[in-house]
Design an enzyme around this catalytic site. Structure first.
Site, PDB file in Angstrom:
ATOM      1  N   PRO A   9       0.787  -1.227   0.000  1.00 34.36           N
ATOM      2  CA  PRO A   9       0.000   0.000   0.000  1.00 34.36           C
ATOM      3  C   PRO A   9       0.828   1.290   0.000  1.00 34.36           C
ATOM      4  CG  PRO A   9      -0.195  -1.170   2.100  1.00 34.36           C
ATOM      5  CD  PRO A   9       0.489  -2.096   1.138  1.00 34.36           C
ATOM      6  N   ASN A  10       0.308   2.244  -0.733  1.00 31.68           N
ATOM      7  CA  ASN A  10       0.840   3.614  -0.835  1.00 31.68           C
ATOM      8  C   ASN A  10       2.116   3.740  -1.665  1.00 31.68           C
ATOM      9  OD1 ASN A  10      -1.205   4.821   0.858  1.00 31.68           O
ATOM     10  ND2 ASN A  10      -0.243   3.738   2.557  1.00 31.68           N
ATOM     11  N   ARG A  17       4.749  10.997  -2.314  1.00 25.07           N
ATOM     12  CA  ARG A  17       4.586  10.644  -0.906  1.00 25.07           C
ATOM     13  C   ARG A  17       5.859  10.930  -0.094  1.00 25.07           C
ATOM     14  NH1 ARG A  17       4.747   4.441   1.211  1.00 25.07           N
ATOM     15  NH2 ARG A  17       4.077   4.923   3.315  1.00 25.07           N
ATOM     16  N   TYR A  22      11.088   8.941   1.207  1.00 27.17           N
ATOM     17  CA  TYR A  22      11.099   7.933   0.148  1.00 27.17           C
ATOM     18  C   TYR A  22      11.752   8.405  -1.147  1.00 27.17           C
ATOM     19  CZ  TYR A  22       7.886   5.706   3.382  1.00 27.17           C
ATOM     20  OH  TYR A  22       7.331   5.144   4.504  1.00 27.17           O
ATOM     21  N   ASN A  73       7.969  -5.492  -1.312  1.00 29.48           N
ATOM     22  CA  ASN A  73       7.934  -4.422  -0.320  1.00 29.48           C
ATOM     23  C   ASN A  73       6.511  -4.441   0.248  1.00 29.48           C
ATOM     24  OD1 ASN A  73       7.892  -2.162   1.249  1.00 29.48           O
ATOM     25  ND2 ASN A  73       8.879  -0.824  -0.268  1.00 29.48           N
ATOM     26  N   ALA A  76       3.436  -0.979   4.837  1.00 31.70           N
ATOM     27  CA  ALA A  76       2.969  -1.037   6.232  1.00 31.70           C
ATOM     28  C   ALA A  76       2.529  -2.437   6.641  1.00 31.70           C
ATOM     29  CB  ALA A  76       1.832  -0.047   6.426  1.00 31.70           C
ATOM     30  N   HIS A  79       4.479  -4.688   8.990  1.00 32.89           N
ATOM     31  CA  HIS A  79       4.393  -4.520  10.444  1.00 32.89           C
ATOM     32  C   HIS A  79       3.096  -5.073  11.039  1.00 32.89           C
ATOM     33  CE1 HIS A  79       7.602  -1.888   9.281  1.00 32.89           C
ATOM     34  NE2 HIS A  79       6.798  -1.021   8.727  1.00 32.89           N
ATOM     35  N   ASP A  86       1.931 -15.516   6.338  1.00 33.59           N
ATOM     36  CA  ASP A  86       1.544 -16.910   6.123  1.00 33.59           C
ATOM     37  C   ASP A  86       1.578 -17.284   4.639  1.00 33.59           C
ATOM     38  OD1 ASP A  86       1.235 -17.235   8.830  1.00 33.59           O
ATOM     39  OD2 ASP A  86      -0.960 -17.215   8.819  1.00 33.59           O
ATOM     40  N   GLU A  97      12.628  -9.346   1.012  1.00 27.29           N
ATOM     41  CA  GLU A  97      11.790  -8.230   1.481  1.00 27.29           C
ATOM     42  C   GLU A  97      12.600  -6.952   1.368  1.00 27.29           C
ATOM     43  OE1 GLU A  97       9.791  -8.811   5.235  1.00 27.29           O
ATOM     44  OE2 GLU A  97       9.995  -6.693   5.747  1.00 27.29           O
ATOM     45  N   HIS A  99      12.668  -2.527   1.819  1.00 22.39           N
ATOM     46  CA  HIS A  99      12.092  -1.268   2.281  1.00 22.39           C
ATOM     47  C   HIS A  99      13.003  -0.142   1.788  1.00 22.39           C
ATOM     48  CE1 HIS A  99       9.214  -3.266   4.894  1.00 22.39           C
ATOM     49  NE2 HIS A  99      10.196  -4.085   5.225  1.00 22.39           N
ATOM     50  N   LEU A 100      12.392   0.872   1.190  1.00 17.30           N
ATOM     51  CA  LEU A 100      13.188   2.008   0.712  1.00 17.30           C
ATOM     52  C   LEU A 100      13.890   2.695   1.874  1.00 17.30           C
ATOM     53  CD1 LEU A 100      10.172   2.950  -1.348  1.00 17.30           C
ATOM     54  CD2 LEU A 100      12.380   3.045  -2.477  1.00 17.30           C
ATOM     55  N   SER A 101      13.151   2.883   2.966  1.00 13.70           N
ATOM     56  CA  SER A 101      13.716   3.564   4.138  1.00 13.70           C
ATOM     57  C   SER A 101      14.320   2.530   5.084  1.00 13.70           C
ATOM     58  CB  SER A 101      12.608   4.352   4.853  1.00 13.70           C
ATOM     59  OG  SER A 101      11.604   3.469   5.331  1.00 13.70           O
ATOM     60  N   ARG A 106      13.521   4.457  12.155  1.00 14.22           N
ATOM     61  CA  ARG A 106      12.278   5.243  12.170  1.00 14.22           C
ATOM     62  C   ARG A 106      11.473   4.949  13.436  1.00 14.22           C
ATOM     63  NH1 ARG A 106       9.360   4.809   6.603  1.00 14.22           N
ATOM     64  NH2 ARG A 106       8.262   6.579   7.530  1.00 14.22           N
ATOM     65  N   ARG A 110       7.740   0.569  13.409  1.00 16.75           N
ATOM     66  CA  ARG A 110       8.267   0.046  12.137  1.00 16.75           C
ATOM     67  C   ARG A 110       9.445  -0.898  12.358  1.00 16.75           C
ATOM     68  NH1 ARG A 110       5.705   3.446   8.285  1.00 16.75           N
ATOM     69  NH2 ARG A 110       5.369   5.501   9.165  1.00 16.75           N
TER      70      ARG A 110
HETATM   71  C1  DQA Z   1       8.297   1.082   3.641  1.00 12.64           C
HETATM   72  C2  DQA Z   1       8.444   1.260   5.168  1.00 12.64           C
HETATM   73  C3  DQA Z   1       7.125   1.014   5.876  1.00 12.64           C
HETATM   74  O1  DQA Z   1       7.281   1.212   7.277  1.00 12.64           O
HETATM   75  C4  DQA Z   1       6.074   1.981   5.381  1.00 12.64           C
HETATM   76  O2  DQA Z   1       4.829   1.714   5.993  1.00 12.64           O
HETATM   77  C5  DQA Z   1       5.969   2.005   3.908  1.00 12.64           C
HETATM   78  C6  DQA Z   1       7.178   1.948   3.097  1.00 12.64           C
HETATM   79  C7  DQA Z   1       9.589   1.441   2.912  1.00 12.64           C
HETATM   80  O3  DQA Z   1       9.698   1.069   1.740  1.00 12.64           O
HETATM   81  O4  DQA Z   1      10.467   2.109   3.465  1.00 12.64           O
HETATM   82  O5  DQA Z   1       4.884   2.172   3.354  1.00 12.64           O
HETATM   83  O6  DQA Z   1       8.018  -0.279   3.388  1.00 12.64           O
END
Ligand code: DQA
Length: 157
Positions: A9-10, A17, A22, A73, A76, A79, A86, A97, A99-101, A106, A110
């Site tokens: 998501p997002n 964003r 990001y 990725n 959210a 978490h 599963d 897996e 994550h950009l950040s 953070r 997270r």
């Molecule tokens: C994220 C980190 C997550 O905590 C966050 O909810 C995201 C992006 C990242 O790519 O850094 O939506 O997965």
């Protein structure tokens, strides 16, 4: 070799964003960069983004028997989602897996990824480069698996 790249998501809003976290790069730009590297390594990529947990689970399940690896990725959902964890455990494919950040630098909520324990490895904190590093890692994993299979084949003969 086929690798499915799944964004949670997002992540469709990358570039707009929270750019201080990001970056300015858009999801399509990340896809273009990945495509270039994948082609050079004879890997076929499929991209999928969804804001819906169930759709992400369906896509993970679809990978069973149709893909060699997953780069995900979960955003959210990393978490919060036992269901995505599963699904990843169920298909049991080489999975990275991303994550950009740097999720550990953070907010505390997270710091824990529910999905991390069931994947092959996690790469976090290198911005768009995170995806390139994941593809590099996936290439190495798939080459190793192919090598082991070839060895087993030779032994069986
Ligand atoms: C994220 C980190 C997550 O905590 C966050 O909810 C995201 C992006 C990242 O790519 O850094 O939506 O997965």
């Amino acid at each position: 070799m086929k690798v499915v790249v799944i964004h949670g998501p997002n992540l469709n809003l990358l570039g707009i964003r929270e750019p201080h976290i990001y970056g300015n790069i858009k999801l399509d730009d990340i896809h273009r960069m990945l495509e270039e590297n994948a082609k050079a390594n004879h890997i076929t990529l499929e991209f999928f983004q969804s804001n819906f947990e169930g759709e992400i689970i369906d896509k993970i399940q679809e990978c069973l028997g149709t893909a060699d690896g997953i780069i995900i990725n979960p955003a959210a959902y990393a978490h919060t989602s036992i269901a995505i964890r599963d699904a990843l455990a169920a298909v049991h494919l080489p999975t990275i897996e991303v994550h950009l950040s740097n999720i550990y630098a953070r907010e505390e909520f997270r710091h824990k990824s529910l999905t991390a324990p069931v994947v092959t490895g996690v790469i976090s904190g290198f911005g768009a480069g995170t995806y390139q590093l994941a593809l590099l890692a996936m290439h190495q994993i798939l080459a190793e698996i192919a090598h082991l299979k070839a060895q087993q084949g030779n032994k069986a003969q």
